[in-house]
Design an enzyme around this catalytic site. Structure first.
Site, mmCIF file in Angstrom:
data_model
loop_
_atom_site.group_PDB
_atom_site.id
_atom_site.type_symbol
_atom_site.label_atom_id
_atom_site.label_comp_id
_atom_site.label_asym_id
_atom_site.label_seq_id
_atom_site.Cartn_x
_atom_site.Cartn_y
_atom_site.Cartn_z
ATOM 1 N N LYS A 179 -10.323 -0.432 8.101
ATOM 2 C CA LYS A 179 -8.966 -0.217 8.607
ATOM 3 C C LYS A 179 -9.076 0.359 10.009
ATOM 4 O O LYS A 179 -9.796 1.338 10.220
ATOM 5 C CB LYS A 179 -8.251 0.769 7.685
ATOM 6 N N ARG A 200 1.014 10.487 0.784
ATOM 7 C CA ARG A 200 1.466 11.464 1.774
ATOM 8 C C ARG A 200 2.672 12.243 1.322
ATOM 9 O O ARG A 200 3.332 12.882 2.120
ATOM 10 C CB ARG A 200 1.820 10.759 3.080
ATOM 11 N N THR A 241 -4.126 6.284 2.616
ATOM 12 C CA THR A 241 -4.384 7.695 2.915
ATOM 13 C C THR A 241 -5.249 8.332 1.822
ATOM 14 O O THR A 241 -5.013 9.459 1.383
ATOM 15 C CB THR A 241 -3.071 8.503 3.119
ATOM 16 N N GLU A 247 0.871 -1.190 0.000
ATOM 17 C CA GLU A 247 0.000 0.000 0.000
ATOM 18 C C GLU A 247 0.894 1.222 0.000
ATOM 19 O O GLU A 247 1.696 1.416 0.907
ATOM 20 C CB GLU A 247 -0.877 -0.031 1.264
HETATM 21 C C1 3PG Z 1 -0.791 3.564 7.707
HETATM 22 O O1 3PG Z 1 -1.092 4.472 6.974
HETATM 23 O O2 3PG Z 1 -1.420 2.512 7.739
HETATM 24 C C2 3PG Z 1 0.312 3.764 8.652
HETATM 25 O O3 3PG Z 1 1.161 4.796 8.380
HETATM 26 C C3 3PG Z 1 1.077 2.555 8.962
HETATM 27 O O4 3PG Z 1 1.450 2.747 10.242
HETATM 28 P P1 3PG Z 1 2.918 2.461 10.733
HETATM 29 O O5 3PG Z 1 3.798 3.382 9.950
HETATM 30 O O6 3PG Z 1 2.897 2.817 12.195
HETATM 31 O O7 3PG Z 1 3.206 1.024 10.491
#
Ligand code: 3PG
Length: 214
Positions: free
Chosen positions: A130, A47, A70, A43
């Site tokens: 999620k 960002r 995101t 994924e």
């Molecule tokens: C996401 O968008 O799912 C997160 O950024 C993942 O979280 P993590 O970086 O704490 O693993």
């Protein structure tokens, strides 16, 4: 009507490498590296300024399923589809995004981390959500509490998950997949440290396959 389950999109391996990558060549290299070490889904989070170009480059790599994370707006949905995303994930429940994804036949997992949000998602026909940020919000204890109230919901926890907690989440019957950046953290991507990423990916897929035979 698009795929109703993330499993239909990414297959049986319930692991999603969540990555932040901002240039196309690195994204393609990363996708190949994850694929070659047995990770079946990645994924790419929206960002960074060139995340869509990165997504497009990764999506062009055969043998790995590439989705977008995101995803916050209908514009994001359309752009992600245009560049080849195969699934969409969001930290929030935004109805316009959810409905557009469905009308475009794209699997979409809305964010839902409270009982009200899970309920809203279920009512809208989205049973896979999620849970973000899973660890700061209570981790497995949160998932257990939500699952007790909403037995039909399936959870995709992300946020603060590591190798060990991933296996613990996946042992819960309501958890359909876990995701996280521990496999390919931004610092290793930035430094193009593909061998460290490969090692982490191998550890993750090996641990996962051992967990499946539990
Ligand atoms: C996401 O968008 O799912 C997160 O950024 C993942 O979280 P993590 O970086 O704490 O693993």
């Amino acid at each position: 009507m698009g795929p109703g389950s993330i499993t239909q999109v990414i297959g049986e391996q319930a692991l999603i490498a969540v990555v932040e990558v901002d240039d196309a060549p690195s994204a393609a290299e990363l996708a190949r590296c994850l694929r070659d070490t047995g990770v079946s889904a990645v994924e790419i989070t929206l960002r960074s300024p060139r995340a869509l170009a990165a997504l497009e480059a990764a999506a062009a790599v055969d043998g790995i399923v590439v989705g977008a994370g995101t995803v916050l707006s209908t514009k994001d949905v359309r752009r992600c589809q245009e560049v080849g995303a195969e699934f969409l994930v969001s930290p929030v429940f935004e109805e316009s995004v959810a409905l557009l994804s469905r009308s475009l036949d794209m699997f979409f997992a809305p964010g839902a981390a409270t009982p009200t949000e899970v309920h809203r998602a279920l009512e809208a026909g989205f049973s896979e959500v999620k849970v973000f940020p899973a660890e700061p919000l209570g981790g497995l204890a949160l998932v257990r509490s939500l699952a007790a109230v909403f037995p039909s919901a399936r959870f995709m926890p992300t946020g603060g998950i590591d190798q060990q907690s991933a296996a613990e989440y996946l042992a819960h019957p309501s958890v359909i997949a876990v995701g996280g950046s521990w496999i390919a953290p931004p610092s290793l991507i930035r430094s193009a440290d593909w061998s460290s990423i490969e090692q982490r990916a191998r550890e993750a897929t090996t641990a996962l396959s051992q967990g499946e035979s539990r």
